[in-house]
Design a protein around this motif. Structure first.
Motif, PDB file in Angstrom:
ATOM      1  N   MET A   1       0.439  -1.184  -0.030  1.00 54.21           N
ATOM      2  CA  MET A   1       0.284  -0.406   0.319  1.00 54.21           C
ATOM      3  C   MET A   1       0.865   1.268   0.197  1.00 54.21           C
ATOM      4  O   MET A   1       1.959   1.499   1.253  1.00 54.21           O
ATOM      5  N   GLU A   2       1.121   1.993  -1.046  1.00 58.31           N
ATOM      6  CA  GLU A   2       1.337   3.305  -1.208  1.00 58.31           C
ATOM      7  C   GLU A   2       0.889   4.730  -0.288  1.00 58.31           C
ATOM      8  O   GLU A   2       1.498   5.221   0.347  1.00 58.31           O
ATOM      9  N   LEU A   3      -0.362   4.183   0.211  1.00 59.15           N
ATOM     10  CA  LEU A   3      -0.880   5.713   0.869  1.00 59.15           C
ATOM     11  C   LEU A   3      -1.818   4.477   2.132  1.00 59.15           C
ATOM     12  O   LEU A   3      -2.343   3.438   1.780  1.00 59.15           O
ATOM     13  N   GLY A 129      -4.722   5.465  -5.477  1.00 59.23           N
ATOM     14  CA  GLY A 129      -2.683   6.581  -5.649  1.00 59.23           C
ATOM     15  C   GLY A 129      -2.555   7.066  -6.916  1.00 59.23           C
ATOM     16  O   GLY A 129      -1.308   7.081  -7.600  1.00 59.23           O
ATOM     17  N   SER A 131      -2.944   6.501 -10.007  1.00 59.93           N
ATOM     18  CA  SER A 131      -3.021   5.666 -11.451  1.00 59.93           C
ATOM     19  C   SER A 131      -3.901   5.688 -12.109  1.00 59.93           C
ATOM     20  O   SER A 131      -4.186   5.772 -13.543  1.00 59.93           O
TER      21      SER A 131
END
Ligand code: SAH
Length: 466
Positions: A1-3, A129, A131
């Motif tokens: 998970m980036e966030l 995110g 994208s």
């Protein structure tokens, strides 16, 4: 998970929006919905914002942005079309460690605003995110349709009953069960169709009867569930439902991490996986653990790769449960032979090539394969070997020795239905060498018979190695 997804309380707190146009207006409306005390900063404001400010307690600061505007703020949004101003807002917010969002400039943001489905108090936040905003919108639309519009009323009803239920139903896991039984009952449907008073009557009755029937319900049970060959989309609906219900999960090496992600997040996880030639948890101990956890009143999910009744020792586990008088249910899964065959374009039977199929184990005991070779070989038949990677040279040698044509096609499939699927194609005479050269990783499945040649036409998933 980036966030990290979080929901922030801003009720009564100062939120600064820098900008005076339409986007600033949209962000302001959103902050107002969550009770934020909005301060807008811009040399001038659109008529719509002037009106919004007049109707709500919004402070309009008619100045160009300067760092002192952020004093005492808890959240900052920059929504101007001036890149320099946006940058200055972001820098000052970062200096003060304030969460900041700069519209359309993700590199200047410390948080992003998700797409939302708002049925307050139920709120679903969706992000890709950054994208693909279109994908995010698509998911939002799916959720708008899938989530009942009156789910907010259901949430409020359940909230009103939390205290009462806490006093009547003691124990955390019992309360989870109680609430699950409410969600499985008529209550949600009554609320969705606007019959709130009737829903409340039902809920009251459920609380009353809970105590009485608690004894019976409180007993543990075991779900023996087939998780399929790897692709999580091949789980059955019942498997998914029980995966969400279980208090504890005992799972095998064959159950993929993607599938484990679908298990209820707070369920306890016990890895009882067996590595080839290595048994970290012996079968008898697994059987005993199932009984033990169920006796503690838990809902135990025994998750197995493929189908639990095909080379899965599911029968042995159930025999132990039956003896101990523990209730259980079995959920079939897609067995590796079906999964691999489908994802490789190999119909296991085909009227021109094979009228029957045999599932066999290629597992070796003391380096030997103990199979009735003479009876295994038959015309118009497909053979499928599970656990046959180590024994592959021996399997092929024995088949040829007992009369199978050396030119019979063979497919060896590694980790079928997953992103790591690989298929090596050869003949009974050549396959062992080809598989050794391809350095396949377990689990692999071996399919032998004329049907294998159909993969050339029907393989839709991945390229084969010849
Ligand atoms: N109950 C399982 C089989 C367990 S025996 C089922 O019904 O599928 C373990 C063997 O299954 C492995 O050695 C391998 O031969 C086969 N297998 C399981 N998953 C597989 C996969 N994704 N790809 C190839 N073979 C698989």
């Amino acid at each position: 998970m980036e966030l990290l997804p979080i929901f922030l309380t801003i009720k009564g707190r100062k939120c600064v929006v820098v900008g005076g146009g339409e986007i600033a207006q949209r962000k302001t409306s959103l902050l107002l919905r969550a009770g934020g005390k909005v301060q807008l900063v811009a040399p001038e404001f659109s008529a719509a914002l002037e009106q919004l400010a007049a109707e709500n307690s919004i402070e309009l600061v008619r100045e160009t942005f300067s760092p002192h505007h952020l004093a005492d703020a808890v959240l900052v949004i920059a929504a101007t079309d001036d890149l320099e101003v946006n940058r200055a807002v972001s820098e000052e917010a970062h200096r003060l460690d304030l969460p900041v969002n700069v519209v359309d400039q993700p590199e200047l943001c410390s948080f992003i605003m998700p797409a939302i489905v708002d049925r307050s108090p139920i709120v679903i936040a969706i992000s890709s995110g950054g994208s693909s905003p279109i994908l995010t919108r698509h998911l939002k639309e799916l959720n708008e349709v899938a989530v009942p519009s009156r789910i907010n009323n259901l949430a409020l009803l359940l909230r009103n009953y939390r205290k009462l239920v806490k006093s009547r139903v003691s124990g955390f896991s019992d309360r989870i069960r109680f609430w699950e039984s409410v969600l499985d009952s008529d209550v949600p449907e009554l609320v969705y169709s606007g019959q709130d008073a009737k829903a409340e009557q039902h809920l009251n009755a459920q609380i009353e009867s809970w105590q009485a029937s608690h004894q019976a319900r409180g007993r543990g049970e075991v779900y023996l569930v087939g998780a399929g060959p790897g692709d999580p989309d091949l789980l059955t609906l019942r498997a998914l439902r029980l995966m969400h219900k279980a208090d504890i999960v005992l799972y095998d090496r064959l159950v993929s991490p993607e599938i484990m992600k679908k298990v209820r997040p707070d369920a306890e996880r016990v890895h009882v996986g067996k590595e080839p030639k290595h048994h970290p948890v012996p079968q008898e101990s697994i059987n005993a653990l199932l009984v033990k956890y169920a006796r503690e009143g838990k809902r135990v999910l025994r998750l197995k790769g493929g189908d639990p009744f095909i080379f899965g020792r599911g029968g042995e586990e159930l025999a132990e449960l039956a003896e101990a008088g523990i209730p259980f249910q079995v959920v079939p899964g897609i067995t590796a032979a079906s999964g691999c065959a489908s994802y490789c374009g190999i119909p296991l039977t085909h009227r021109d090539f094979a009228q029957s199929v045999r599932f066999l184990t290629g597992h070796m005991k003391n380096d030997q394969l103990d199979l009735d070779w003479k009876n295994i070989i038959a015309e118009q038949q497909t053979l499928v070997f599970y656990m046959g990677l180590v024994g592959l040279p021996q399997i092929c040698e024995q088949l040829i020795k007992h009369g199978l044509s050396a030119a019979t096609p063979v497919a060896v499939v590694q980790q079928g239905t997953t992103a790591n699927q690989k298929m090596v194609i050869g003949t009974v005479a050549t396959i062992a060498e080809k598989v050794a050269a391809a350095e396949l990783q377990a689990p692999t499945l071996t399919i032998i018979g004329e049907v294998v040649s159909l993969h050339e036409k029907l393989n839709w998933y991945q390229q084969a190695i010849h």
